[in-house]
Structures are given as structure tokens and as C-alpha cells.
Write an enzyme that holds these catalytic residues in place. Sequence first.
Site, PDB file in Angstrom:
ATOM      1  N   ASP A  13      -7.895  -5.491   0.086  1.00 20.89           N
ATOM      2  CA  ASP A  13      -8.366  -6.395  -0.979  1.00 20.89           C
ATOM      3  C   ASP A  13      -7.947  -7.843  -0.784  1.00 20.89           C
ATOM      4  OD1 ASP A  13      -7.590  -3.587  -2.853  1.00 20.89           O
ATOM      5  OD2 ASP A  13      -9.615  -4.398  -2.669  1.00 20.89           O
TER       6      ASP A  13
ATOM      7  N   HIS B  31       0.855  -1.203   0.000  1.00 22.13           N
ATOM      8  CA  HIS B  31       0.000   0.000   0.000  1.00 22.13           C
ATOM      9  C   HIS B  31       0.881   1.240   0.000  1.00 22.13           C
ATOM     10  CE1 HIS B  31      -3.197   2.788   1.118  1.00 22.13           C
ATOM     11  NE2 HIS B  31      -4.036   1.836   0.736  1.00 22.13           N
TER      12      HIS B  31
HETATM   13  C1  SDX Z   1      -6.307  -0.014  -2.880  1.00 25.56           C
HETATM   14  O1  SDX Z   1      -4.576   4.518  -2.059  1.00 25.56           O
HETATM   15  C2  SDX Z   1      -5.476   3.869  -1.411  1.00 25.56           C
HETATM   16  O2  SDX Z   1      -5.838   4.257  -0.322  1.00 25.56           O
HETATM   17  C3  SDX Z   1      -6.057   2.681  -2.151  1.00 25.56           C
HETATM   18  C4  SDX Z   1      -7.058   1.830  -1.364  1.00 25.56           C
HETATM   19  C5  SDX Z   1      -8.336   2.586  -1.073  1.00 25.56           C
HETATM   20  O3  SDX Z   1      -9.039   2.194  -0.139  1.00 25.56           O
HETATM   21  O4  SDX Z   1      -8.678   3.491  -1.876  1.00 25.56           O
HETATM   22  O5  SDX Z   1      -6.472   1.395  -0.155  1.00 25.56           O
HETATM   23  C6  SDX Z   1      -7.456   0.600  -2.172  1.00 25.56           C
HETATM   24  O6  SDX Z   1      -6.044   0.330  -4.009  1.00 25.56           O
HETATM   25  C7  SDX Z   1      -5.443  -0.997  -2.142  1.00 25.56           C
HETATM   26  C8  SDX Z   1      -4.230  -1.472  -2.995  1.00 25.56           C
HETATM   27  C9  SDX Z   1      -4.722  -2.575  -3.933  1.00 25.56           C
HETATM   28  N1  SDX Z   1      -3.672  -2.963  -4.898  1.00 25.56           N
HETATM   29  C10 SDX Z   1      -3.014  -4.128  -4.803  1.00 25.56           C
HETATM   30  O7  SDX Z   1      -3.162  -4.940  -3.887  1.00 25.56           O
HETATM   31  C11 SDX Z   1      -2.076  -4.391  -5.980  1.00 25.56           C
HETATM   32  C12 SDX Z   1      -0.726  -4.918  -5.463  1.00 25.56           C
HETATM   33  N2  SDX Z   1      -0.058  -3.835  -4.747  1.00 25.56           N
HETATM   34  C13 SDX Z   1       0.818  -2.974  -5.484  1.00 25.56           C
HETATM   35  O8  SDX Z   1       0.786  -2.912  -6.836  1.00 25.56           O
HETATM   36  C14 SDX Z   1       1.358  -1.775  -4.720  1.00 25.56           C
HETATM   37  O9  SDX Z   1       1.670  -2.192  -3.471  1.00 25.56           O
HETATM   38  C15 SDX Z   1       0.462  -0.554  -4.647  1.00 25.56           C
HETATM   39  C16 SDX Z   1       0.016  -0.119  -5.995  1.00 25.56           C
HETATM   40  C17 SDX Z   1      -0.730  -0.836  -3.795  1.00 25.56           C
HETATM   41  C18 SDX Z   1       1.273   0.556  -3.993  1.00 25.56           C
HETATM   42  O10 SDX Z   1       2.301   0.866  -4.859  1.00 25.56           O
HETATM   43  P1  SDX Z   1       3.369   2.020  -4.499  1.00 25.56           P
HETATM   44  O11 SDX Z   1       3.069   2.683  -3.223  1.00 25.56           O
HETATM   45  O12 SDX Z   1       3.543   2.873  -5.705  1.00 25.56           O
HETATM   46  O13 SDX Z   1       4.638   1.207  -4.206  1.00 25.56           O
HETATM   47  P2  SDX Z   1       5.694   0.743  -5.288  1.00 25.56           P
HETATM   48  O14 SDX Z   1       4.975   0.200  -6.484  1.00 25.56           O
HETATM   49  O15 SDX Z   1       6.653   1.854  -5.494  1.00 25.56           O
HETATM   50  O16 SDX Z   1       6.387  -0.474  -4.529  1.00 25.56           O
HETATM   51  C19 SDX Z   1       7.419  -0.230  -3.584  1.00 25.56           C
HETATM   52  C20 SDX Z   1       8.283  -1.482  -3.677  1.00 25.56           C
HETATM   53  C21 SDX Z   1       8.660  -1.841  -5.126  1.00 25.56           C
HETATM   54  O17 SDX Z   1       9.897  -2.516  -5.065  1.00 25.56           O
HETATM   55  P3  SDX Z   1      11.263  -1.638  -5.453  1.00 25.56           P
HETATM   56  O18 SDX Z   1      11.037  -1.064  -6.841  1.00 25.56           O
HETATM   57  O19 SDX Z   1      11.382  -0.575  -4.383  1.00 25.56           O
HETATM   58  O20 SDX Z   1      12.373  -2.664  -5.423  1.00 25.56           O
HETATM   59  O21 SDX Z   1       7.560  -2.616  -3.176  1.00 25.56           O
HETATM   60  C22 SDX Z   1       7.364  -3.555  -4.218  1.00 25.56           C
HETATM   61  C23 SDX Z   1       7.621  -2.854  -5.547  1.00 25.56           C
HETATM   62  O22 SDX Z   1       8.111  -3.744  -6.522  1.00 25.56           O
HETATM   63  N3  SDX Z   1       5.972  -3.998  -4.134  1.00 25.56           N
HETATM   64  C24 SDX Z   1       5.568  -5.258  -4.262  1.00 25.56           C
HETATM   65  C25 SDX Z   1       4.164  -5.204  -4.062  1.00 25.56           C
HETATM   66  N4  SDX Z   1       3.782  -3.952  -3.836  1.00 25.56           N
HETATM   67  C26 SDX Z   1       4.897  -3.199  -3.880  1.00 25.56           C
HETATM   68  N5  SDX Z   1       6.228  -6.395  -4.531  1.00 25.56           N
HETATM   69  C27 SDX Z   1       5.475  -7.521  -4.592  1.00 25.56           C
HETATM   70  N6  SDX Z   1       4.139  -7.579  -4.416  1.00 25.56           N
HETATM   71  C28 SDX Z   1       3.446  -6.425  -4.147  1.00 25.56           C
HETATM   72  N7  SDX Z   1       2.135  -6.476  -3.963  1.00 25.56           N
END
Ligand code: SDX
Length: 431
Positions: A366, A308
Site C-alpha cells: 500500500d 506486515h
Molecule cells: C495489507 O495480511 C496480508 O497479507 C495483508 C495484505 C494483503 O495483500 O492482503 O498484505 C494487505 O493489509 C498490507 C498492510 C496494510 N496496513 C498498513 O500499512 C497499516 C500500517 N501497518 C500496521 O498497522 C501493521 O504493520 C500491520 C497491521 C500491517 C501488521 O501488524 P502486526 O503484524 O499485528 O504487527 P504488530 O501490530 O504487532 O506490530 C509489531 C510491532 C509493534 O511494536 P511493539 O508493540 O512490538 O513495540 O511493530 C510496530 C508495532 O507498534 N509497528 C509499527 C508499524 N507496524 C507495526 N510501528 C510503526 N508503524 C507501523 N506501520
Amino acid sequence: MTETAKTATLSFDGKSFELPMHSPTAGPDVIDIRKLYADAGVFTYDPGFTSTASCDSTITYIDGGAGVLLHRGYPIDQLAAKSHYLEVCYLLLYGELPTAAQLEDFELRVTRHTMIHEQMHNFFRGFRRDAHPMATMVGVVGAMSAFYHDSTDISDPWQREVASIRLVAKMPTIAAMAYKYSIGQPFVYPRNDLDYAANFLHMCFSVPAEKYEVNPILSRAMDRIFTLHADHEQNASTSTVRLASSSGANPFACIAAGIACLWGPAHGGANQACLEMLKEIGSVERIPEFIARAKDKDDPFRLMGFGHRVYKNFDPRAKVMKQSADEVLDLLGIEDNPILQVAKELEKQALEDPYFAEKKLFPNVDFYSGIILEAMGFPTSMFTPIFALSRTVGWISQWKEMIGDPQMKIGRPRQLYLGETERDYVDVEDR
Ligand code: SDX
């Protein structure tokens, strides 16, 4: 916000600029850069808005480090346990918990707006039956501005109020109709003798051919899911609604924009993607394989329902959802649901893995919701429409807050331009 004597000093190219700072009631101080470009001739740069406050708000606050979510100051776990969705809607819309009389009046107003214009039924019939219900919802909600002309003038507080009630009231009806249409069953009209969640289940699962009794266990679980998704600060879809609204667009068009944004798998589409992922994993034996993929930089796979932007601790909604999944499956007599076992073991192994610990990746709202929704009888394609239905009150509350702010300006970000500088046109024969 409270004005502080504190200022931030920005120095570059031998020049210094004092920027005012503001302190919130909770959370980090902000540096006010509204005059930065005029005074210093530079932009700030923050794609994804990781360090940018787009507005001030009094509705919802998240402490991502502590895993705390407050709606008008009330913790989400208390609201999930003690309140119910329409009361939370009142709280989000009007700022305080209602008295018994206020709640009764609000619930009656919502109940009396649950039907949609009869001609909109034809609108549904223009879609293919196999359209994703989110595609139908984007279209139908946007089309509400073609059916409810008397609540599109955002300068009129009364029309803003009517549009707010209409949207909260009609979203379950529209979502249920999108579902019925996708499975070839007749639309079911709302019933005013049922509460909000029971009415939604009735419109989704009853058929004209036989009597349908709403299971109170499912109705309570449904209501709790609505509550857990109601609002969440300036997330992507709420920011979309705010940006669309800043141009003065009508509320129905702005909510349709929010639905479109929510659909993405990185946002509200994650509940559908998460259950599909858990089914692909299929057994606890395959969990290490998927954790390895999630950690592999060269593999675009991510654990859906994990991570998140704001929570760097447990998402408090995920905790409540996990308890609810146990309760609902148990009460439904669904013993040892293999997908729930996979989810729990996946959570355990991921949280024990240094990769997830270092990046502070925890289950989000989720991760468990799809397990409950599937147990209730919904197909995965209905998971995000249910999220959109629940979040409508949050979008509308944020919309009302922004539209009601006399300082409101159209949102118009700038850019870091890396394209070609000016050059002369070249005739085709000279290229
Ligand atoms: C919702 O914003 C909100 O409040 C949203 C929400 C709401 O109520 O409105 O809470 C609802 O959207 C919840 C999130 C649902 N999405 C997912 O579950 C999809 C999987 N999660 C990700 O794609 C990710 O965690 C996000 C999109 C939720 C957040 O992405 P960020 O904050 O932009 O973080 P990032 O992509 O920069 O990741 C940081 C690091 C990265 O690694 P590095 O590049 O630093 O090496 O963490 C890793 C990412 O690769 N990473 C993950 C991961 N999520 C982040 N690695 C593996 N699995 C994951 N799920």
C-alpha cells in the site's frame, strides 16, 4: 500435505500427548491440534492467529523472511512483468497457466458477464451521493444474491463456476458505478471491445458528452495494480470470506463480507490512509517528526503502508509498485511529484532507523499504490475499492478451494473465558 512420522509431544500436569505433524511443500511444519481438546481437554490460544494455520491451500505462498510471493508457484514479479490480470485470474482459479485457447475462452466468458442486472442501477440510487464507495460496494455486492439466484447454490459445481465468473467480471462495473455515483456522473456501460483494465478506466473516466480514448500507459499500469493485489494467502479479508463460506452462505454474501473486512485502515484501507499520511507530511523536512511519532509508544500513529504480519523483508509487490510509480509518473510527464519524493525519502529514513530495522518494518503493497492511482485520476476514496476489485479473484479462488474440500467444517473458534462464573439473578429491588 505430506504425513510425517514426526510428532510433537505436549506435556503438562504430569501427562504427555503426542500430536501429529504435517510437512508442507514450502514453509514451516504444522502441529495438528484438531484432536487436542478431545484428548487433552485444553485449547490453544492465539488471538490474531500469529502462529495458526487455519487451512491447507495450494494457491499462494509467501516467504516473509525472503520477501517472496508465489501464485501457484509463479513469482509475483514475473507475473507482473510477463502476464496480465485475467491470465493471473485463470491461474489462481484453475491452478495452471492457460493455453492460448483456454485464455481466449476465459476472457470471452468474463467479457460477456461484465454488465449487471439493469434493476441494480436503482439499487445504487438508494445511497447518499457522498457515501464512501466501499459502503456502496459492500451493499451492492451483497445484493447480487438478490439478483443472481441461479448461482447461489454452492453444492452445484456449475453454479459455483458461474458465480466465480460473474464476480470477477462484474466487480469493475460495480466499482466504476460506485465512483460515478459518488461524483454525480451517469453510469457508463462496459465495452466488450476493451480489455479488462481498459474497460475499467473507460467506465470510470469516460462521459457521454465526448469521446474517451484509454491511455495505454494507464491501462497497463492499472492491469499491473490489479495483478499485484490478486491474492495473498490467509489475510484478514480472505479469512473472513472463508469463515463466512464455511456456514454455507452464498458466494455474493461471502465476498461482501470480505469487502467489509478489507475496508479497515490496517488492511486494504491502508492505501487511502497512506496517501493521506504522505500529504499530511507534505515535505521531506517534516519526515523526522512523523518517524518520531511512529516510534512513540504513547502515540497511536503508525506509518501507513509500512509493516506486515508476514513480510519481515521487502514486500515484493511494493518493489514492483515503486518501479511502476516512477514509470507512470515519468510517462505522464509528472515531473518531481512532491508526494513521491516524500514517499521515497520517508522509506529511506525509516529503513535507516533502528526502530524499523529491529522490528523488520518495510514498505508494503500500500505504500506506493496510492501515488500511482492518484496520478491516474482516482480520488483516495477509490483506492480501497480498486483493491477489493483486484482481490475478488483471490477471495473466490480460496472460496472454491474450501467449498470443494469434502473435509470442510464450519469455522467455530473457542475462547479463553475470563468473565464471571455462574451466579444467581438479583431482583432489582435488592441491587
Ligand atoms: C495489507 O495480511 C496480508 O497479507 C495483508 C495484505 C494483503 O495483500 O492482503 O498484505 C494487505 O493489509 C498490507 C498492510 C496494510 N496496513 C498498513 O500499512 C497499516 C500500517 N501497518 C500496521 O498497522 C501493521 O504493520 C500491520 C497491521 C500491517 C501488521 O501488524 P502486526 O503484524 O499485528 O504487527 P504488530 O501490530 O504487532 O506490530 C509489531 C510491532 C509493534 O511494536 P511493539 O508493540 O512490538 O513495540 O511493530 C510496530 C508495532 O507498534 N509497528 C509499527 C508499524 N507496524 C507495526 N510501528 C510503526 N508503524 C507501523 N506501520
